[in-house]
Design an enzyme around this catalytic site. Structure first.
Site: not given
Length: 197
Positions: A33, A168-169
């Site tokens: 991010h 995202h896993t």
């Protein structure tokens, strides 16, 4: 040379901390991010171009919807920044993410260090440079078009977008962070797969 020595010492301490705290996913998310705000159309216009510049440590950027819950990751790194004061936040955040990825079973990332921090909230990117978690997407487009728009700004191909989205896993989605699930922290909000008992 002194900076490299500090990076090495910090890396050793971060490795032990990440393994003990089991905070791999959130440090990877923080690193992404901070860097994922990059806009290649603004290349050469620093800090407007965004990217891995440590701006995510400021409350203004932590308040962006996509960054919910990342204050915890910044607080994890604060003692390391206090101890290794000469390291930039930008490098520390990327170092933490690279170590966390490796310790979680991913590859050792060849990272170059020497990033410069933005100095104030004025250097934070505008909200909206990271993808939305769920519809309606800006411009009333489908998910694939939205992802191509966001990551195309960074120069990513479809294959690279799919690979990045696969991150995202790792870890879990929490109501307090993504808002896309009903589960949250602790036993009361755990799923049958994540409940400690």
């Amino acid at each position: 040379r002194a900076y490299a020595a500090s990076l090495g010492a910090c890396e050793r301490e971060l490795r032990a901390f990440i393994d003990e705290e089991n905070c791999h996913p959130i440090l990877i998310r923080l690193a992404w991010h901070d860097s994922g705000t990059y806009d290649r159309a603004l290349a050469g216009r620093w800090p407007e171009c965004g990217g891995a510049n440590g701006s995510i440590r400021f409350d203004a950027e932590l308040a962006h919807g996509a960054n919910a819950g990342l204050k915890k990751a910044v607080l994890y790194l604060q003692p390391f920044k206090d101890k290794f004061i000469e390291l930039s936040w930008a490098d520390l955040i990327q170092l933490g993410g690279a170590i966390a990825l490796e310790l979680a079973g991913g590859p050792r990332s060849p990272v170059r260090y020497g990033r410069v921090d933005v100095e104030s909230e004025a250097g934070c990117p505008p909200e909206g440079r990271l993808p939305s978690a769920y519809p309606p997407f800006p411009g009333n487009v489908d998910a694939a078009t939205h992802l191509r728009h966001v990551f195309g700004r960074m120069g990513f191909s479809d294959a690279e977008i799919v690979a990045l989205s696969g991150a995202h896993t790792l870890g879990r989605a929490f109501r307090e962070r993504s808002g896309v699930v009903s589960e949250g922290y602790g036993k009361a909000s755990a799923t049958r797969f994540t409940h400690p008992d």
